[in-house]
Enzyme design. Structure first.
Site, mmCIF file in Angstrom:
data_model
loop_
_atom_site.group_PDB
_atom_site.id
_atom_site.type_symbol
_atom_site.label_atom_id
_atom_site.label_comp_id
_atom_site.label_asym_id
_atom_site.label_seq_id
_atom_site.Cartn_x
_atom_site.Cartn_y
_atom_site.Cartn_z
ATOM 1 N N HIS A 52 -5.887 -21.597 9.871
ATOM 2 C CA HIS A 52 -7.262 -21.948 9.506
ATOM 3 C C HIS A 52 -8.020 -20.789 8.874
ATOM 4 O O HIS A 52 -8.660 -20.943 7.831
ATOM 5 C CB HIS A 52 -8.068 -22.468 10.695
ATOM 6 C CG HIS A 52 -9.523 -22.570 10.363
ATOM 7 N ND1 HIS A 52 -10.050 -23.597 9.599
ATOM 8 C CD2 HIS A 52 -10.553 -21.714 10.594
ATOM 9 C CE1 HIS A 52 -11.334 -23.380 9.392
ATOM 10 N NE2 HIS A 52 -11.674 -22.245 9.985
ATOM 11 N N CYS A 77 -7.817 -28.288 10.701
ATOM 12 C CA CYS A 77 -9.079 -29.023 10.845
ATOM 13 C C CYS A 77 -8.890 -30.524 10.651
ATOM 14 O O CYS A 77 -9.630 -31.323 11.214
ATOM 15 C CB CYS A 77 -10.108 -28.476 9.863
ATOM 16 S SG CYS A 77 -10.612 -26.797 10.287
ATOM 17 N N CYS A 94 -13.888 -28.171 6.417
ATOM 18 C CA CYS A 94 -12.602 -27.584 6.023
ATOM 19 C C CYS A 94 -11.520 -28.656 5.954
ATOM 20 O O CYS A 94 -11.451 -29.537 6.809
ATOM 21 C CB CYS A 94 -12.196 -26.496 7.020
ATOM 22 S SG CYS A 94 -10.580 -25.765 6.672
ATOM 23 N N ASP A 124 -8.225 -6.867 0.236
ATOM 24 C CA ASP A 124 -7.289 -7.206 1.315
ATOM 25 C C ASP A 124 -7.988 -6.899 2.617
ATOM 26 O O ASP A 124 -8.845 -6.019 2.677
ATOM 27 C CB ASP A 124 -6.015 -6.359 1.230
ATOM 28 C CG ASP A 124 -6.261 -4.933 1.719
ATOM 29 O OD1 ASP A 124 -6.801 -4.130 0.929
ATOM 30 O OD2 ASP A 124 -5.958 -4.631 2.895
ATOM 31 N N ASP A 151 0.866 -1.187 0.000
ATOM 32 C CA ASP A 151 0.000 0.000 0.000
ATOM 33 C C ASP A 151 0.901 1.235 0.000
ATOM 34 O O ASP A 151 2.125 1.125 0.050
ATOM 35 C CB ASP A 151 -0.949 -0.017 1.207
ATOM 36 C CG ASP A 151 -0.189 -0.006 2.535
ATOM 37 O OD1 ASP A 151 1.034 0.243 2.533
ATOM 38 O OD2 ASP A 151 -0.814 -0.263 3.574
ATOM 39 N N CYS A 167 -8.176 -27.968 5.841
ATOM 40 C CA CYS A 167 -6.853 -27.418 6.174
ATOM 41 C C CYS A 167 -6.160 -28.309 7.202
ATOM 42 O O CYS A 167 -6.790 -29.113 7.882
ATOM 43 C CB CYS A 167 -6.954 -25.984 6.678
ATOM 44 S SG CYS A 167 -7.421 -25.817 8.414
#
Lengths: 369, 369
Positions: free
Chosen positions: B353, B327, B322, B284, B60, B324
Site C-alpha cells: 500500500h 485497499c 486508493c 529515493d 548508490d 491498490c
C-alpha cells in the site's frame, strides 16, 4: 488444506492463494479465540469476510492446541482449563464453548471438541480418553444443533454465501466464479449444498490411540452419533509411520465412504498421496508453510535446504518441473540470497512454492482418481 | 525510487512491484557488497538478472551507508576504511573500488563516491569535505570511463538490454513491454538510450553542507567534471526542513535542466511533491517501506498507525481513495489484526500500500507537469 492459523497463511496474500488454486483453508480456533477474539470476528461478519476469503474454511476445535501448547492444562468431565501461550491468562474450553466459538467464527466446516490422547499411553488411559471424547462429541453435536442458526453470515444480509459481496469477489470475480463450482462441490460432498442450506458442517473426530480395537469402537460410536464428516485424530503424535498407516487403514474401514474422511495433521507429499490412495478425502498440515519459513523446499527432485552454500551461484529455477510464479521467475541463487540475508521475501516466495507443490500433488491425486 | 536494499523491496515480489508501476528501484552498494557480494552478482549476470528485475535500477555509491552505519570509519585521501555491520570485518572503499563494485553490480544508473558531510559542521570542515568529494568525483569518473565496458550485461549474449530473456520477461511479457517505453524514456533523459549504448549512466553528487555559497561552488565544479546526471547529497541529515528546502532551491539553480536532478533521501509524500515542483526529477526514500513495516500507513486522509485499537473493528478500507490491491480487498480491522498478531502478511500488505501511495503521488506530479 493449507494452514492459516490466525486468518492468514503466513506471508501469502489471499489473491495469490486463489491463483494457486487453494479451495479450502484451515483456521485454528484456539489462536483465533485468543486473537483477534471470536466476538470481533463475528461482528466483522465471520472469518470469510474478516480475512476476505470467499472460498471454504475449516476450523479445528481448539482441542489439539490446548493439548499441544499447554503443559498446565486441567482436564475435567466438563472441559479443559488452560493458559494462553500469549499472556498466561487462564481460559476454559468445553464442548459447548468450543462449538460456540466455531459458530461465531463461521467457517464452512467445524470440528467436535475432542481430547487428543498423548503417545505413548496405556490401554486404560486410551480407553478413558476415548470415552471422554465420545461424550464430548455428543455434547458438541447437541450444542451445534441448538445453535447452528447463529452463524454470523446466516443472520447476514447475504444469506446463503459466507462472503457474498466481500471485497474478494469484486477484486477477482472471474477466479472466484470459476472456483465456486469446485468449492460448492466439495461442500456438497459434505452434505451441505452451500447456496441451499446456509449452515455449517460439523465433523466428528475418531480417537483410540494406537489400538485397532479401540479405533474401531470409537469410529462406530462416532458414526452412531452422526456427523456430516469424520476425522481421524490423535495420529502423527510421535508414533512410527507404519503404525500411523496401520491405524489409518483399520479406522477407514469403519467410516462411511459417502461422507468426507479427514486425516488430521498429515503430512509429507508422499504421505498425503499414500493416504489419499487409501481413501482419505481431506488432510491438513503445517509442514509446507512451516518448512518454507525454515528454508526447506519441496521439489520434484526431493526436499532441499535453500540455505546451503552450493546454491549461492545456482542460476537454475528451484524446481524445473514446477510452474509456480516462484519457479518461473527466480533462481536458486536469488532464493538462497534472500534466505541467507533473512529477508521477508524469502519466507513469502518459499511459502508460495511449497503450497503450490502440495496443491500440485493433490491435483495429481485427484486426476489419478 | 522505492528502496530495494539487498536486491529486494522487503516483502514484495517483483511481479507485484511491476503491477504497481515501479519503473526504477534503488539498491545499496554497501549492503550488496557485503551480501551476496559483488562477484556473485556479476557472475549471475548483474543485479537485473540476479533479482529478475527487467526495469531500471540505480545503485548508490556506498558512501552514505559507510558514514551512517559506521562509527569506526577512518577517512583518508585514498578512501574510507570501515567495519561490516554484519560481522565487524574490516573493509575499504575508494572512489575506484566503489566504481568497480557498481560496475560489477551492473545497475543502469550508478553514483560517484562521495563523503556525506555530517550536520552540524563548521564552514572549514564543510569546505574540506566538499573538496574531498570533488577530488573523489574526478577519480570516480576517470575509473568509470576506463572500466565502463566491464558491466556484466555488456559482455553478455544479450547486448543492449540488461535482462533480456531473463525469467521476468517470460513471466509477464505484456506488463514489461508496456513499461519498456517508460523505462527507456527515463534512461534516454539520462543521456543513455538503453538499446543503443549499453553502458551505465554515472551521476555526480553535490555536497557543501547548509552553505549556499559552498553548494553553488560544489554544483559548478561537479558540472565542470561532467556527469550524465546530478544528485544533491548531504541533506535530510538532521537540519530543519526549511533549510533543506532553501539549499535544494539554491543548488538546483546551478544544475543543468537538461540532465536528471536527483535529491537523495527524501521524503514524505508532501515533500516529494514539493521538490518535484521545484525541479527535482528523481528521489529515493526508505520512508514508505520502513514505515509500512512499523504499521505507519500513508493515506489520502493522512498518516495512520494501523496498530491502534480504534481500527480493531473498522471494516472500512485502509484508504477509500486508493485503488491498490490492499485497499480494494482488505479492511482496516484485518490489517490491524495482522499487525497486532505480528504476522508476516502485515508487512507485505502494508508495504504494497505505501509504495502504491507514493507511486500515485508521483503519477499525480507527472500529470500536473
Amino acid at each position: 488444506m493449507p494452514v492459516g492459523t490466525v486468518a492468514t497463511v503466513k506471508g501469502v496474500p489471499q489473491d495469490l492463494l486463489e491463483e494457486l488454486g487453494v479451495q479450502i483453508l484451515l483456521g485454528n480456533t484456539y489462536h483465533l479465540y485468543l486473537r483477534p477474539g471470536v466476538e470481533t470476528v463475528r461482528r466483522m461478519g465471520g472469518l470469510h469476510r474478516f480475512m476476505s476469503w470467499e472460498r471454504s474454511i475449516l476450523t479445528d476445535s481448539g482441542g489439539f492446541q490446548v493439548f499441544s501448547l499447554n503443559d498446565l492444562r486441567k482436564v475435567s468431565e466438563e472441559g479443559v482449563t488452560f493458559r494462553s501461550h500469549l499472556d498466561g491468562s487462564s481460559h476454559f474450553f468445553s464442548p459447548e464453548s468450543a462449538m460456540a466459538a466455531q459458530i461465531g467464527l463461521g467457517a464452512d466446516i467445524i470440528m467436535a471438541f475432542d481430547e487428543c490422547t498423548e503417545f505413548p499411553a496405556d490401554r486404560e488411559r486410551v480407553r478413558s480418553s476415548m470415552e471422554l471424547t465420545l461424550r464430548w462429541a455428543a455434547r458438541s453435536k447437541r450444542y451445534f444443533e441448538e445453535h447452528k442458526s447463529e452463524v454470523p453470515w446466516r443472520t447476514d444480509a447475504n444469506v446463503g454465501t459466507a462472503a457474498l459481496g466481500c471485497p474478494a469477489e469484486r477484486s477477482s470475480a472471474v477466479a472466484l466464479s470459476q472456483d465456486q463450482t469446485a468449492a460448492t462441490a466439495e461442500l456438497r460432498s459434505a452434505g451441505q449444498p452451500r447456496a441451499a442450506v446456509p449452515t455449517q458442517a460439523l465433523f466428528g473426530i475418531v480417537q483410540g490411540g494406537m489400538d485397532r480395537e479401540l479405533r474401531r469402537e470409537s469410529a462406530l460410536r462416532t458414526v452412531e452419533i452422526g456427523f456430516a464428516g469424520y476425522a481421524i485424530g490423535g495420529l502423527s503424535v510421535g508414533e512410527p509411520r507404519e503404525v500411523t498407516r496401520e491405524i489409518v487403514a483399520s479406522t477407514l474401514e469403519h467410516l462411511p465412504k459417502d461422507a468426507p474422511r479427514y486425516l488430521m495433521g498429515v503430512g509429507t507429499p508422499e504421505e498425503i498421496a499414500l493416504y489419499a490412495r487409501m481413501g482419505v478425502d481431506m488432510m491438513d498440515c503445517v509442514l509446507p508453510t512451516r518448512a518454507a519459513r525454515h528454508g526447506l523446499l519441496f521439489t520434484s527432485e526431493g526436499k532441499i535446504s535453500i540455505k546451503q552454500a552450493r546454491f549461492a551461484e545456482d542460476d537454475g529455477s528451484l524446481d524445473p518441473a514446477c510452474g509456480c510464479r516462484v519457479c518461473r521467475r527466480y533462481s536458486r541463487a536469488y532464493l538462497r540470497h534472500l534466505y541467507a540475508s533473512n529477508e521477508l521475501l524469502a519466507q513469502v516466495l518459499n511459502t508460495i512454492h511449497n503450497v503450490s507443490f502440495y496443491l500440485d500433488t493433490m491435483r495429481a491425486v485427484r486426476h489419478s482418481i
